[in-house]
Scaffold this active site. Sequence first.
Site, short mmCIF file in Angstrom:
data_model
loop_
_atom_site.label_atom_id
_atom_site.label_comp_id
_atom_site.label_asym_id
_atom_site.label_seq_id
_atom_site.Cartn_x
_atom_site.Cartn_y
_atom_site.Cartn_z
N HIS A 165 -0.78 4.79 6.96
CA HIS A 165 -0.41 5.29 5.77
C HIS A 165 -0.16 6.85 6.07
O HIS A 165 -0.90 7.64 6.39
CB HIS A 165 -1.25 5.21 4.47
CG HIS A 165 -1.72 3.77 4.23
ND1 HIS A 165 -2.87 3.26 4.94
CD2 HIS A 165 -0.93 2.76 3.91
CE1 HIS A 165 -2.88 1.98 4.73
NE2 HIS A 165 -1.70 1.65 4.18
N ASP A 186 -4.01 8.20 7.42
CA ASP A 186 -4.66 7.33 8.32
C ASP A 186 -4.02 6.41 9.30
O ASP A 186 -2.79 6.88 9.24
CB ASP A 186 -5.73 6.18 7.46
CG ASP A 186 -5.02 5.21 6.50
OD1 ASP A 186 -3.51 4.81 6.97
OD2 ASP A 186 -5.39 4.54 5.57
N SER A 230 0.78 -1.20 -0.03
CA SER A 230 0.07 -0.01 0.01
C SER A 230 0.92 1.21 0.01
O SER A 230 0.38 2.36 -0.37
CB SER A 230 -0.87 -0.11 1.19
OG SER A 230 -0.17 -0.10 2.52
#
Length: 350
Positions: free
Chosen positions: A328, A325, A34
């Site tokens: 991240h 978040d 990610s």
Amino acid sequence: MAYIYIPWLLFSQILLQVAKHEAKVPALIVFGDSTVDSGNNNRIKTLLKSNFKPYGRDFAGGQPTGRFSNGRVPPDFISEAFGLKPFVPAYLDPNYGISDFVTGVCFASAGTGYDNATSDVLNVIPLWKEVEYYKEYQAKLRAHVGHHKAREILTEALYVISLGTNDFLENYYLLPRRQVQYTVQQYQDFLVGLAENFMRELYSLGARKISLTGLPPMGCLPLERAINFMGHHDCVEEYNNVAVEFNVKLNNMVAKLNQELPGYRVLFTEKVYQFVYQMIRTPSLYGFDVAEVACCSTGTFEMSYLCSEPNPYTCKDANKYMFWDAFHPTEKTNKIVSNYLIPDLLQFFN
């Protein structure tokens, strides 16, 4: 004569700009998780997605793309710095095709790791499947530009690889299977072996220029801090120490590959760890107000679908936060870290 002179002057300026921004490599090719996924998870059956608001609210057009941030991720900034597009499209995104992928493509999948068992946790694309997509891409590229040009692109392209955090935080420390099989040091060695096999396979497929990113201070992610009750919500230094140990082992593996494989140029960006750790400990030096919690929702445990637009706690200005978040970084953090690395990448691969 003015009507002749002015267009020529403009044309000269355009030529200068083209020369100034001439691409340093023909393409940027991305593998990983990610930290670098630009939207592949949008197209698979997994709960780990970010193709909805407020993700992407600061991306061009204000639309979510599947990037796990409020805006761009590191490969986007690296691509632009190397004279390519300002974003790297996801391979599975139906809005793009091989003509778009000639100068860059992303095979990364949020939630994946070196260990196939890691990708099973959230049903995402395993690393071996990313390689299969890459082989498919090679075939499409040859059909599109011809064998000779395709070989040139694939050999001269810069490959950006970033993964490993999920192997520890979503797999080893969360589920019993690998803990029963390995001590954490043994698991590190297991992962390094998988990483080496992956790197050797890329070499056999024609890759020659690799930027490999190690682990960040993963014990300082907002989620890990939120559940660190005994440590008063400070960083989990056990996890950070594991990251440092793993990075040393990755670095040794890279040194071996650079020595053994002719023409292979692998840069291990080990210094990312210390730089990010310094940012977390002294956020104000980098223009941040908050590093302990994230911008989205309460900033403690939310990511993916839990990071929802209606949540009243979501911050108004993500530039004040290091993290978007619970797992991240914000676009601003991504840009600062990328700008820190880009001079090394340009020097090493130019």
